[in-house]
Design a protein around this motif. Sequence first.
Motif, PDB file in Angstrom:
ATOM      1  N   GLU A  40       0.868  41.725  22.896  1.00 41.02           N
ATOM      2  CA  GLU A  40       1.972  40.778  23.073  1.00 41.02           C
ATOM      3  C   GLU A  40       1.580  39.607  24.003  1.00 41.02           C
ATOM      4  OE1 GLU A  40       4.591  40.605  21.413  1.00 41.02           O
ATOM      5  OE2 GLU A  40       4.850  42.583  20.529  1.00 41.02           O
ATOM      6  N   VAL A  67       4.466  36.745  25.049  1.00 43.58           N
ATOM      7  CA  VAL A  67       5.712  37.047  25.770  1.00 43.58           C
ATOM      8  C   VAL A  67       5.943  36.016  26.872  1.00 43.58           C
ATOM      9  CG1 VAL A  67       6.830  38.659  27.339  1.00 43.58           C
ATOM     10  CG2 VAL A  67       5.706  39.506  25.277  1.00 43.58           C
ATOM     11  N   THR A 122       1.777  41.404  18.111  1.00 48.50           N
ATOM     12  CA  THR A 122       2.781  40.424  18.515  1.00 48.50           C
ATOM     13  C   THR A 122       3.957  40.451  17.552  1.00 48.50           C
ATOM     14  OG1 THR A 122       3.196  38.060  18.894  1.00 48.50           O
ATOM     15  CG2 THR A 122       1.623  38.610  17.175  1.00 48.50           C
TER      16      THR A 122
END
Length: 244
Positions: free
Chosen positions: A150, A153, A181
């Motif tokens: 991720e 973020v 993601t």
Amino acid sequence: MVEIKDLYFTYPNYQTVLENITFSVPTGQIVAVLGANGAGKTTLLKLIAGLLVPDGDVKVRIDGKTPQKISGKIAFISEAGTYFNDLTPKTYGAFLQDFFPTFDKAYFDMLLDFFQLQERPMKKMSKGQKAKVEIAAGMAKRTPYIIMDEPFVGKDMFTRQDFMQALSGTLTGEETIFITTHEIREIENFVDRVIILKENHIAIDITLDVLRQEGKTIQELMKEVIGYEENSFYSLLDKTEDSI
């Protein structure tokens, strides 16, 4: 090369997250690991990075060795971050330079400038700014294996776009990359392959070349695999109206 065979992983609370995971990734391939929340994406990436150990015998090998034995060749970039809150970005970079022989301080400083990060303690930064420091640090390690959990973020649309351009423009082509993601559109033209997890298993493993031949996007494939119903909210509205 990354080789995973018959991988299982169970957390201490007896929750099995991954079952019978088998695949191999050649050097230089960029792989998106996707799936709904709780599908086991982060767990799989941590197993590849050597941060977790699979059930049973050795199930993960990178260049013929366990991840733990080649940890210096792996950069794990996570939203959680590995920075020290009291350090500024550049003092953090100096710290990393002492511990990682391949750390490229000039590249790290270039990324800090690119992300327009001010030189102040990271505890005073926003979540998005800290994530940028983490990305810069991970990339500057110049490792052959890069694992990104991720990475978008806390980043706005333009920062995500700039990051993908910077990443694409500075890779040598020899790096093997895993990325998970929810910002699927950002990686559509970046990855070579997509692995989608569902119910603890690999639901699909497909290259982007084959996917394009089928005339599909990654987002369309995800909807098919996880069973997403585009207009399901209409039924919710109908039930709401009936209950009034």
